[in-house]
Design a protein around this motif. Structure first.
Motif, mmCIF file in Angstrom:
data_model
loop_
_atom_site.group_PDB
_atom_site.id
_atom_site.type_symbol
_atom_site.label_atom_id
_atom_site.label_comp_id
_atom_site.label_asym_id
_atom_site.label_seq_id
_atom_site.Cartn_x
_atom_site.Cartn_y
_atom_site.Cartn_z
ATOM 1 N N UNK A 30 22.715 19.870 137.659
ATOM 2 C CA UNK A 30 23.586 19.959 138.837
ATOM 3 C C UNK A 30 25.036 19.698 138.457
ATOM 4 N N UNK A 31 25.235 18.722 137.617
ATOM 5 C CA UNK A 31 26.594 18.363 137.208
ATOM 6 C C UNK A 31 27.286 19.524 136.487
ATOM 7 N N UNK A 32 26.577 20.206 135.590
ATOM 8 C CA UNK A 32 27.182 21.312 134.838
ATOM 9 C C UNK A 32 27.444 22.511 135.738
ATOM 10 N N UNK A 33 26.526 22.798 136.641
ATOM 11 C CA UNK A 33 26.742 23.914 137.575
ATOM 12 C C UNK A 33 27.953 23.617 138.452
ATOM 13 N N UNK A 34 28.046 22.392 138.965
ATOM 14 C CA UNK A 34 29.199 22.004 139.797
ATOM 15 C C UNK A 34 30.495 22.096 138.997
ATOM 16 N N UNK A 35 30.484 21.602 137.759
ATOM 17 C CA UNK A 35 31.688 21.651 136.926
ATOM 18 C C UNK A 35 32.159 23.085 136.733
ATOM 19 N N UNK A 36 31.226 23.964 136.395
ATOM 20 C CA UNK A 36 31.595 25.365 136.144
ATOM 21 C C UNK A 36 31.988 26.098 137.428
ATOM 22 N N UNK A 37 31.484 25.626 138.566
ATOM 23 C CA UNK A 37 31.859 26.229 139.847
ATOM 24 C C UNK A 37 33.190 25.659 140.357
ATOM 25 N N UNK A 38 33.681 24.597 139.696
ATOM 26 C CA UNK A 38 34.955 24.002 140.078
ATOM 27 C C UNK A 38 34.878 23.143 141.329
ATOM 28 N N UNK A 39 33.707 22.508 141.528
ATOM 29 C CA UNK A 39 33.536 21.633 142.685
ATOM 30 C C UNK A 39 33.069 20.258 142.214
ATOM 31 N N UNK A 40 33.082 19.297 143.125
ATOM 32 C CA UNK A 40 32.634 17.953 142.761
ATOM 33 C C UNK A 40 31.149 17.979 142.423
ATOM 34 N N UNK A 41 30.698 16.999 141.656
ATOM 35 C CA UNK A 41 29.295 16.986 141.251
ATOM 36 C C UNK A 41 28.347 16.764 142.432
ATOM 37 N N UNK A 42 28.854 16.294 143.552
ATOM 38 C CA UNK A 42 28.031 16.121 144.747
ATOM 39 C C UNK A 42 27.975 17.351 145.642
ATOM 40 N N UNK A 43 28.866 18.308 145.430
ATOM 41 C CA UNK A 43 28.939 19.496 146.298
ATOM 42 C C UNK A 43 27.636 20.301 146.348
ATOM 43 N N UNK A 44 26.939 20.510 145.236
ATOM 44 C CA UNK A 44 25.688 21.284 145.331
ATOM 45 C C UNK A 44 24.664 20.670 146.281
ATOM 46 N N UNK A 45 24.671 19.346 146.430
ATOM 47 C CA UNK A 45 23.691 18.673 147.301
ATOM 48 C C UNK A 45 23.886 19.033 148.776
ATOM 49 N N UNK A 46 25.094 19.465 149.142
ATOM 50 C CA UNK A 46 25.321 19.873 150.531
ATOM 51 C C UNK A 46 24.613 21.192 150.835
ATOM 52 N N UNK A 47 24.333 21.987 149.817
ATOM 53 C CA UNK A 47 23.706 23.301 150.004
ATOM 54 C C UNK A 47 22.263 23.347 149.505
ATOM 55 N N UNK A 48 21.969 22.463 148.575
ATOM 56 C CA UNK A 48 20.635 22.411 147.975
ATOM 57 C C UNK A 48 20.206 20.955 147.953
ATOM 58 N N UNK A 49 19.234 20.577 148.777
ATOM 59 C CA UNK A 49 18.874 19.162 148.902
ATOM 60 C C UNK A 49 18.337 18.540 147.616
#
Length: 192
Positions: A30-49
């Motif tokens: 999750x951290x690497x996907x968020x980093x490459x997407x240019x968002x905070x490491x917590x951002x994916x959790x808002x869309x994917x529980x």
């Protein structure tokens, strides 16, 4: 400008697809996907529980791609059921061997086992095509069982080929003869 939730969700999935393609399934944190997407490491959790739900969305793209390739290859029509099975087998093996990271992710047991992740509705239609073709090639057989055995055989060929084991054991430099042998084993000898 603020990106829409749908846009960010799609971008996270695309980043995951790009990452698995370039670096393999083990790189999908999750951290690497968020980093490459240019968002905070917590951002994916808002869309994917869960991490697994994001991986499932990425794997769905792989199943869609494989299904599209199969549809396109089989779309020419006119081939015998066995010919179509050979085409489908080639598409499957080519996909597995040229998209190893995505292929590995698509068939992770933890994702396929869970109904809530939605992979069944993307993976089962392709299996349905296989069952239909087997049923037409061998109307006397239980098409689901023969198709399942053939699929397991193709999956084994893909895995062992990717490890280099089959080339070493058989001396083959192309998976074509192995595919033909698998079809003979499950459908009987080709009578063309």
């Amino acid at each position: 400008m603020h990106e829409s939730d749908t846009g960010l969700r799609a971008r996270l999935v695309q980043v995951g697809v790009d990452l698995v393609t370039a670096e393999g399934a083990q790189a999908l944190s999750l951290r690497e996907i968020a980093r490459r997407a240019g968002v905070s490491h917590g951002a994916p959790r808002r869309h994917f529980p869960t991490h697994l739900s994001l991986l499932s969305a990425i794997a769905r793209r792989g199943f869609t791609d494989l299904g599209d390739r199969a549809t396109k290859a089989l779309g020419t029509g006119g081939a015998s059921p066995r010919g179509d099975l050979e085409t489908l087998g080639r598409v499957y093996l080519d996909f597995a061997l040229t998209n190893t990271g995505m292929y590995e992710l698509m068939f992770r047991h933890d994702m396929l086992r869970s109904d809530e992740l939605g992979l069944r509705e993307t993976s089962l239609p392709l299996f349905g095509v296989l069952v239909d073709l087997v049923g037409r090639a061998r109307p006397e057989a239980d098409a689901r069982l023969v198709a399942g055995s053939l699929w397991a055989n193709l999956h084994g060929i893909a895995q062992l080929w990717s490890w280099g084991s089959l080339q070493l054991a058989t001396g083959a430099d192309d998976f074509g003869p192995l595919l033909a042998t698998a079809l003979d084993a499950h459908l009987g000898p080709d009578r063309r």
